[in-house]
Design a protein around this motif. Structure first.
Motif, mmCIF file in Angstrom:
data_model
loop_
_atom_site.group_PDB
_atom_site.id
_atom_site.type_symbol
_atom_site.label_atom_id
_atom_site.label_comp_id
_atom_site.label_asym_id
_atom_site.label_seq_id
_atom_site.Cartn_x
_atom_site.Cartn_y
_atom_site.Cartn_z
ATOM 1 N N PHE A 43 0.836 -1.194 0.000
ATOM 2 C CA PHE A 43 0.000 0.000 0.000
ATOM 3 C C PHE A 43 0.875 1.249 0.000
ATOM 4 O O PHE A 43 0.575 2.236 -0.668
ATOM 5 N N MET A 44 1.956 1.193 0.773
ATOM 6 C CA MET A 44 2.887 2.323 0.805
ATOM 7 C C MET A 44 3.514 2.521 -0.573
ATOM 8 O O MET A 44 3.618 3.645 -1.068
ATOM 9 N N LEU A 45 3.907 1.426 -1.209
ATOM 10 C CA LEU A 45 4.471 1.530 -2.556
ATOM 11 C C LEU A 45 3.447 2.049 -3.556
ATOM 12 O O LEU A 45 3.771 2.874 -4.413
ATOM 13 N N LEU A 46 2.211 1.583 -3.432
ATOM 14 C CA LEU A 46 1.158 2.035 -4.334
ATOM 15 C C LEU A 46 0.904 3.532 -4.171
ATOM 16 O O LEU A 46 0.789 4.265 -5.153
ATOM 17 N N ARG A 47 0.847 3.977 -2.939
ATOM 18 C CA ARG A 47 0.651 5.416 -2.713
ATOM 19 C C ARG A 47 1.833 6.196 -3.277
ATOM 20 O O ARG A 47 1.655 7.234 -3.915
ATOM 21 N N ASN A 48 3.046 5.682 -3.071
ATOM 22 C CA ASN A 48 4.230 6.330 -3.607
ATOM 23 C C ASN A 48 4.154 6.400 -5.133
ATOM 24 O O ASN A 48 4.484 7.430 -5.730
ATOM 25 N N LEU A 49 3.686 5.344 -5.751
ATOM 26 C CA LEU A 49 3.536 5.330 -7.204
ATOM 27 C C LEU A 49 2.512 6.367 -7.653
ATOM 28 O O LEU A 49 2.739 7.106 -8.614
ATOM 29 N N TYR A 50 1.393 6.457 -6.946
ATOM 30 C CA TYR A 50 0.383 7.473 -7.260
ATOM 31 C C TYR A 50 0.960 8.877 -7.080
ATOM 32 O O TYR A 50 0.744 9.761 -7.915
ATOM 33 N N GLU A 51 1.692 9.103 -5.986
ATOM 34 C CA GLU A 51 2.265 10.432 -5.736
ATOM 35 C C GLU A 51 3.270 10.812 -6.807
ATOM 36 O O GLU A 51 3.243 11.939 -7.318
ATOM 37 N N LYS A 52 4.155 9.896 -7.152
ATOM 38 C CA LYS A 52 5.181 10.204 -8.156
ATOM 39 C C LYS A 52 4.563 10.384 -9.536
ATOM 40 O O LYS A 52 4.997 11.239 -10.303
ATOM 41 N N THR A 53 3.553 9.598 -9.858
ATOM 42 C CA THR A 53 2.879 9.743 -11.147
ATOM 43 C C THR A 53 2.160 11.080 -11.222
ATOM 44 O O THR A 53 2.235 11.778 -12.235
ATOM 45 N N ALA A 54 1.471 11.455 -10.157
ATOM 46 C CA ALA A 54 0.776 12.750 -10.132
ATOM 47 C C ALA A 54 1.766 13.897 -10.294
ATOM 48 O O ALA A 54 1.512 14.838 -11.053
ATOM 49 N N CYS A 55 2.878 13.798 -9.615
ATOM 50 C CA CYS A 55 3.911 14.842 -9.720
ATOM 51 C C CYS A 55 4.466 14.895 -11.143
ATOM 52 O O CYS A 55 4.581 15.971 -11.725
ATOM 53 N N PHE A 56 4.765 13.732 -11.691
ATOM 54 C CA PHE A 56 5.316 13.654 -13.047
ATOM 55 C C PHE A 56 4.351 14.252 -14.068
ATOM 56 O O PHE A 56 4.755 14.928 -15.006
ATOM 57 N N LEU A 57 3.045 14.014 -13.880
ATOM 58 C CA LEU A 57 2.028 14.502 -14.811
ATOM 59 C C LEU A 57 1.476 15.872 -14.430
ATOM 60 O O LEU A 57 0.530 16.355 -15.044
ATOM 61 N N ASP A 58 2.052 16.475 -13.385
ATOM 62 C CA ASP A 58 1.706 17.822 -12.945
ATOM 63 C C ASP A 58 0.286 17.941 -12.384
ATOM 64 O O ASP A 58 -0.382 18.953 -12.553
ATOM 65 N N TYR A 59 -0.177 16.891 -11.707
ATOM 66 C CA TYR A 59 -1.437 16.974 -10.969
ATOM 67 C C TYR A 59 -1.118 17.558 -9.598
ATOM 68 O O TYR A 59 -0.115 17.192 -8.984
ATOM 69 N N PRO A 60 -1.961 18.440 -9.071
ATOM 70 C CA PRO A 60 -1.661 19.046 -7.772
ATOM 71 C C PRO A 60 -1.770 18.068 -6.598
ATOM 72 O O PRO A 60 -1.136 18.272 -5.574
ATOM 73 N N LYS A 61 -2.570 16.997 -6.745
ATOM 74 C CA LYS A 61 -2.735 16.014 -5.673
ATOM 75 C C LYS A 61 -2.789 14.617 -6.274
ATOM 76 O O LYS A 61 -3.406 14.413 -7.325
ATOM 77 N N TRP A 62 -2.190 13.654 -5.578
ATOM 78 C CA TRP A 62 -2.211 12.269 -6.060
ATOM 79 C C TRP A 62 -3.624 11.708 -6.067
ATOM 80 O O TRP A 62 -3.949 10.855 -6.881
ATOM 81 N N THR A 63 -4.475 12.224 -5.197
ATOM 82 C CA THR A 63 -5.839 11.712 -5.112
ATOM 83 C C THR A 63 -6.653 12.015 -6.380
ATOM 84 O O THR A 63 -7.665 11.361 -6.627
ATOM 85 N N TYR A 64 -6.203 12.976 -7.188
ATOM 86 C CA TYR A 64 -6.897 13.273 -8.442
ATOM 87 C C TYR A 64 -6.795 12.119 -9.434
ATOM 88 O O TYR A 64 -7.568 12.059 -10.392
ATOM 89 N N LEU A 65 -5.847 11.205 -9.215
ATOM 90 C CA LEU A 65 -5.673 10.064 -10.108
ATOM 91 C C LEU A 65 -6.529 8.864 -9.706
ATOM 92 O O LEU A 65 -6.607 7.894 -10.442
ATOM 93 N N LEU A 66 -7.160 8.924 -8.543
ATOM 94 C CA LEU A 66 -7.974 7.798 -8.076
ATOM 95 C C LEU A 66 -9.222 7.630 -8.936
ATOM 96 O O LEU A 66 -9.735 8.601 -9.491
ATOM 97 N N PRO A 67 -9.719 6.389 -9.031
ATOM 98 C CA PRO A 67 -10.970 6.172 -9.771
ATOM 99 C C PRO A 67 -12.098 7.010 -9.170
ATOM 100 O O PRO A 67 -12.224 7.100 -7.952
ATOM 101 N N GLN A 68 -12.878 7.613 -10.008
ATOM 102 C CA GLN A 68 -14.021 8.415 -9.564
ATOM 103 C C GLN A 68 -15.281 7.570 -9.706
ATOM 104 O O GLN A 68 -16.135 7.817 -10.539
ATOM 105 N N ASP A 69 -15.369 6.535 -8.873
ATOM 106 C CA ASP A 69 -16.467 5.580 -8.978
ATOM 107 C C ASP A 69 -17.332 5.533 -7.726
ATOM 108 O O ASP A 69 -18.044 4.575 -7.483
ATOM 109 N N GLY A 70 -17.253 6.578 -6.901
ATOM 110 C CA GLY A 70 -18.021 6.613 -5.663
ATOM 111 C C GLY A 70 -17.275 6.017 -4.486
ATOM 112 O O GLY A 70 -17.727 6.128 -3.358
ATOM 113 N N ARG A 71 -16.141 5.393 -4.746
ATOM 114 C CA ARG A 71 -15.352 4.787 -3.667
ATOM 115 C C ARG A 71 -14.046 5.538 -3.423
ATOM 116 O O ARG A 71 -13.184 5.055 -2.700
ATOM 117 N N GLU A 72 -13.900 6.732 -4.010
ATOM 118 C CA GLU A 72 -12.626 7.438 -3.895
ATOM 119 C C GLU A 72 -12.246 7.761 -2.451
ATOM 120 O O GLU A 72 -11.072 7.743 -2.095
#
Length: 124
Positions: A43-72
């Motif tokens: 889970f820590m690695l997954l969060r790290n992957l989300y954070e680094k991907t968001a940073c790389f793609l210039d998203y302000p927050k890693w949570t913006y990459l989460l699925p928007q399916d009501g379970r975010e």
């Protein structure tokens, strides 16, 4: 440039390895999913992957990459709790089956939604 063209400057040193680190983390998580050896560490690695991907793609927050399916909120909460618990009595070494499936869902979502582009030869 003014005429619509651009020039790329090569990066020197460790900055050339920045994206390969993303792939390394992704591969570790995939191996754990394949073998069924998912732990809280993943889970820590997954969060790290989300954070680094968001940073790389210039998203302000890693949570913006989460699925928007009501379970975010659930996804955000489980990734936060699993990667930031500070008391030893909070630690549970073995995630439940649904938690392991959450790792699979979130990794698949990150890969399948064009945050990682697979090339024709199967590499990312």
């Amino acid at each position: 440039m003014d005429d619509g063209t651009f020039e790329l400057d090569g990066k020197q040193g460790d900055s050339n390895k920045a994206f390969s680190y993303h792939i390394h983390i992704k591969n570790i998580i995939e191996d754990a999913l394949e073998t069924g050896n998912v732990s809280k560490y993943h889970f820590m690695l997954l969060r790290n992957l989300y954070e680094k991907t968001a940073c790389f793609l210039d998203y302000p927050k890693w949570t913006y990459l989460l699925p928007q399916d009501g379970r975010e909120n659930y996804y955000k909460r489980i990734m936060h709790f699993s990667s930031h618990s500070s008391l030893s009595n909070e630690e549970v070494a073995e995630p439940t089956g649904p938690e392991k499936e959450t790792v699979r869902i979130l990794l698949r979502y990150l890969v399948e939604n064009n945050y990682y582009k697979e090339e024709e030869n199967g590499t990312i």
